[in-house]
Design a protein around this motif. Sequence first.
Motif, PDB file in Angstrom:
ATOM      1  N   GLY A   1      14.935   2.942   3.418  1.00 49.57           N
ATOM      2  CA  GLY A   1      15.428   3.762   2.324  1.00 49.57           C
ATOM      3  C   GLY A   1      16.680   4.534   2.701  1.00 49.57           C
ATOM      4  N   TRP A   2      17.124   5.366   1.774  1.00 53.51           N
ATOM      5  CA  TRP A   2      18.320   6.178   1.963  1.00 53.51           C
ATOM      6  C   TRP A   2      17.949   7.654   1.917  1.00 53.51           C
ATOM      7  CZ3 TRP A   2      22.705   3.679   3.286  1.00 53.51           C
ATOM      8  CH2 TRP A   2      22.805   2.316   2.949  1.00 53.51           C
ATOM      9  N   PRO A   3      18.777   8.518   2.503  1.00 53.39           N
ATOM     10  CA  PRO A   3      18.519   9.950   2.382  1.00 53.39           C
ATOM     11  C   PRO A   3      18.336  10.339   0.912  1.00 53.39           C
ATOM     12  CG  PRO A   3      20.280   9.566   3.964  1.00 53.39           C
ATOM     13  CD  PRO A   3      19.985   8.241   3.324  1.00 53.39           C
ATOM     14  N   GLY A   4      17.351  11.131   0.652  1.00 53.07           N
ATOM     15  CA  GLY A   4      17.025  11.501  -0.722  1.00 53.07           C
ATOM     16  C   GLY A   4      15.880  10.678  -1.290  1.00 53.07           C
ATOM     17  N   GLU A   5      15.646   9.475  -0.712  1.00 56.63           N
ATOM     18  CA  GLU A   5      14.519   8.651  -1.139  1.00 56.63           C
ATOM     19  C   GLU A   5      13.283   8.906  -0.273  1.00 56.63           C
ATOM     20  OE1 GLU A   5      17.102   4.836  -2.823  1.00 56.63           O
ATOM     21  OE2 GLU A   5      16.156   4.721  -0.849  1.00 56.63           O
ATOM     22  N   ARG A   6      13.488   9.546   0.860  1.00 55.52           N
ATOM     23  CA  ARG A   6      12.397   9.930   1.783  1.00 55.52           C
ATOM     24  C   ARG A   6      12.931  11.078   2.628  1.00 55.52           C
ATOM     25  NH1 ARG A   6      16.387   9.048   5.277  1.00 55.52           N
ATOM     26  NH2 ARG A   6      16.853   6.869   5.711  1.00 55.52           N
ATOM     27  N   ASP A   7      12.051  11.761   3.334  1.00 57.85           N
ATOM     28  CA  ASP A   7      12.478  12.881   4.170  1.00 57.85           C
ATOM     29  C   ASP A   7      12.934  12.425   5.544  1.00 57.85           C
ATOM     30  OD1 ASP A   7      11.921  15.240   2.452  1.00 57.85           O
ATOM     31  OD2 ASP A   7       9.889  14.457   2.506  1.00 57.85           O
TER      32      ASP A   7
ATOM     33  N   ALA B   1      -0.617  15.808   0.769  1.00 52.71           N
ATOM     34  CA  ALA B   1       0.218  16.638   1.634  1.00 52.71           C
ATOM     35  C   ALA B   1       1.363  15.848   2.265  1.00 52.71           C
ATOM     36  CB  ALA B   1      -0.633  17.271   2.732  1.00 52.71           C
ATOM     37  N   LEU B   2       1.137  14.570   2.523  1.00 49.65           N
ATOM     38  CA  LEU B   2       2.106  13.758   3.260  1.00 49.65           C
ATOM     39  C   LEU B   2       1.906  12.296   2.907  1.00 49.65           C
ATOM     40  CD1 LEU B   2       4.130  13.204   5.660  1.00 49.65           C
ATOM     41  CD2 LEU B   2       2.130  13.227   7.162  1.00 49.65           C
ATOM     42  N   VAL B   3       3.026  11.582   2.743  1.00 46.75           N
ATOM     43  CA  VAL B   3       3.003  10.136   2.545  1.00 46.75           C
ATOM     44  C   VAL B   3       3.746   9.486   3.707  1.00 46.75           C
ATOM     45  CG1 VAL B   3       3.854   8.204   1.155  1.00 46.75           C
ATOM     46  CG2 VAL B   3       2.838  10.194   0.030  1.00 46.75           C
TER      47      VAL B   3
ATOM     48  N   GLY C   1       0.817  -1.212   0.000  1.00 52.47           N
ATOM     49  CA  GLY C   1       0.000   0.000   0.000  1.00 52.47           C
ATOM     50  C   GLY C   1       0.848   1.259   0.000  1.00 52.47           C
ATOM     51  N   GLY C   2       2.041   1.187   0.592  1.00 56.34           N
ATOM     52  CA  GLY C   2       2.936   2.334   0.594  1.00 56.34           C
ATOM     53  C   GLY C   2       3.471   2.653  -0.790  1.00 56.34           C
ATOM     54  N   LEU C   3       3.665   1.621  -1.618  1.00 54.95           N
ATOM     55  CA  LEU C   3       4.093   1.871  -2.996  1.00 54.95           C
ATOM     56  C   LEU C   3       2.998   2.605  -3.764  1.00 54.95           C
ATOM     57  CD1 LEU C   3       5.895  -1.474  -3.968  1.00 54.95           C
ATOM     58  CD2 LEU C   3       6.877   0.643  -3.057  1.00 54.95           C
ATOM     59  N   PHE C   4       1.739   2.178  -3.564  1.00 58.13           N
ATOM     60  CA  PHE C   4       0.624   2.909  -4.154  1.00 58.13           C
ATOM     61  C   PHE C   4       0.669   4.374  -3.712  1.00 58.13           C
ATOM     62  CE2 PHE C   4      -1.367  -1.252  -4.864  1.00 58.13           C
ATOM     63  CZ  PHE C   4      -2.092  -1.040  -6.024  1.00 58.13           C
ATOM     64  N   ALA C   5       0.863   4.597  -2.404  1.00 55.67           N
ATOM     65  CA  ALA C   5       0.836   5.957  -1.862  1.00 55.67           C
ATOM     66  C   ALA C   5       1.934   6.821  -2.475  1.00 55.67           C
ATOM     67  CB  ALA C   5       0.978   5.908  -0.337  1.00 55.67           C
ATOM     68  N   ARG C   6       3.142   6.290  -2.576  1.00 54.79           N
ATOM     69  CA  ARG C   6       4.241   7.067  -3.135  1.00 54.79           C
ATOM     70  C   ARG C   6       3.977   7.417  -4.599  1.00 54.79           C
ATOM     71  NH1 ARG C   6       9.501   6.839  -0.563  1.00 54.79           N
ATOM     72  NH2 ARG C   6      10.459   6.825  -2.653  1.00 54.79           N
TER      73      ARG C   6
ATOM     74  N   THR D   1      12.553   6.901  -6.161  1.00 56.85           N
ATOM     75  CA  THR D   1      12.530   8.362  -6.259  1.00 56.85           C
ATOM     76  C   THR D   1      11.507   8.934  -5.281  1.00 56.85           C
ATOM     77  OG1 THR D   1      13.177   8.324  -8.579  1.00 56.85           O
ATOM     78  CG2 THR D   1      12.118  10.326  -7.781  1.00 56.85           C
ATOM     79  N   LYS D   2      11.928   9.899  -4.486  1.00 51.22           N
ATOM     80  CA  LYS D   2      11.032  10.472  -3.470  1.00 51.22           C
ATOM     81  C   LYS D   2       9.906  11.259  -4.118  1.00 51.22           C
ATOM     82  CE  LYS D   2      11.378  14.230  -0.923  1.00 51.22           C
ATOM     83  NZ  LYS D   2       9.965  14.560  -0.650  1.00 51.22           N
ATOM     84  N   PRO D   3       8.685  11.076  -3.632  1.00 54.08           N
ATOM     85  CA  PRO D   3       7.583  11.913  -4.117  1.00 54.08           C
ATOM     86  C   PRO D   3       7.851  13.390  -3.805  1.00 54.08           C
ATOM     87  CG  PRO D   3       6.751  10.015  -2.910  1.00 54.08           C
ATOM     88  CD  PRO D   3       8.232  10.060  -2.671  1.00 54.08           C
ATOM     89  N   PRO D   4       7.255  14.302  -4.557  1.00 50.83           N
ATOM     90  CA  PRO D   4       7.487  15.739  -4.339  1.00 50.83           C
ATOM     91  C   PRO D   4       6.661  16.303  -3.184  1.00 50.83           C
ATOM     92  CG  PRO D   4       6.019  15.447  -6.193  1.00 50.83           C
ATOM     93  CD  PRO D   4       6.437  14.062  -5.767  1.00 50.83           C
ATOM     94  N   VAL D   5       6.411  15.483  -2.175  1.00 50.70           N
ATOM     95  CA  VAL D   5       5.706  15.907  -0.959  1.00 50.70           C
ATOM     96  C   VAL D   5       6.461  15.321   0.228  1.00 50.70           C
ATOM     97  CG1 VAL D   5       3.495  15.903  -2.182  1.00 50.70           C
ATOM     98  CG2 VAL D   5       4.160  13.894  -0.845  1.00 50.70           C
ATOM     99  N   ALA D   6       6.135  15.775   1.436  1.00 50.66           N
ATOM    100  CA  ALA D   6       6.768  15.216   2.630  1.00 50.66           C
ATOM    101  C   ALA D   6       6.540  13.709   2.682  1.00 50.66           C
ATOM    102  CB  ALA D   6       6.193  15.885   3.868  1.00 50.66           C
ATOM    103  N   THR D   7       7.600  12.963   2.919  1.00 51.35           N
ATOM    104  CA  THR D   7       7.542  11.499   2.865  1.00 51.35           C
ATOM    105  C   THR D   7       8.297  10.907   4.057  1.00 51.35           C
ATOM    106  OG1 THR D   7       7.506  11.596   0.444  1.00 51.35           O
ATOM    107  CG2 THR D   7       8.005   9.472   1.447  1.00 51.35           C
ATOM    108  N   VAL D   8       7.604  10.125   4.869  1.00 55.44           N
ATOM    109  CA  VAL D   8       8.189   9.519   6.066  1.00 55.44           C
ATOM    110  C   VAL D   8       8.070   8.007   5.966  1.00 55.44           C
ATOM    111  CG1 VAL D   8       8.069   9.335   8.585  1.00 55.44           C
ATOM    112  CG2 VAL D   8       7.618  11.539   7.467  1.00 55.44           C
ATOM    113  N   ALA D   9       9.174   7.315   6.216  1.00 52.51           N
ATOM    114  CA  ALA D   9       9.184   5.847   6.152  1.00 52.51           C
ATOM    115  C   ALA D   9       9.289   5.271   7.560  1.00 52.51           C
ATOM    116  CB  ALA D   9      10.361   5.370   5.308  1.00 52.51           C
TER     117      ALA D   9
END
Length: 268
Positions: free
Chosen positions: A233-239, A168-170, A152-157, A209-217
């Motif tokens: 993930g790695w820095p740059g792939e999520r916030d 607004a946020l993933v 479901g997180g892949l769908f969200a991203r 690739t990080k979505p263009p919105v705030a993204t927390v894993a």
Amino acid sequence: MASLPSPNRSTWQQLGTLGVELARRRALAFEPRPEGVRGPAWQRLLGELATPIEHWQAARRAAALAAAMREAPQPVPAHSRPVMLLPGFGTHPARMKPLATTLEQAGHRVSDWGLGFNFGPSEDRFARLVDRVATMARREEQPLVLVGWSLGGLFARQIAKALPDEVALVVTMGTPFSGDRRANNAWRAYQLVAGHSVDEAPLAQDLATKPPVATVALWSPRDGVIHPRSAAGWPGERDAALALRVTHLGFAAHPEVARTLVDVIARY
């Protein structure tokens, strides 16, 4: 006594087609894992069986804490936000009901993704979900918070990439968005059920690739299904990446996960 009718040619053809399809899916399920790629150790996978016990214990602790704090001043409720919960592979939105209840108690308006069981992506299902998110954002007059468990997180991203103004946020929970798509213990089951390789899935492009919105894993070192590095993930792939000591199945309902979601939504 009347005899049973014998199968006609059409029936045999259908059975033959079914047999070919089952053989194809079996071959997908037994593909070799790439050299050097590993999922969580089998001990962690077996640890997933303890999820119901851990939920029961955590719920008892949460109830005791709530009883002790009844007389304490209550915090001001967070600003109400629309939140959509997206279930993991092979699961129904009902599995995430405990998370929904906690978020609603925090003042948020919570909905599920509206597609029933999650048996994998297709172009049609993704298009329907994009339409649902866009419609809800217009109705709410506010971008949505998407919380996706595992697949479901892949769908969200991917939805956030398609609709950056409506999201607004993933928040992903145990989602394998980083690294090799076979660095988990679920890819064989996915290929068997979905009927295609993880490399050919409709959502398989550009996952890291990080979505263009705030993204927390949210990830767990105890995850028995998804490799922790893939979910963190790695820095740059999520916030941000936050570690929780829960099982993979525990992401759907554990009280600590619910409390963390309330904190994350309030922060972003």
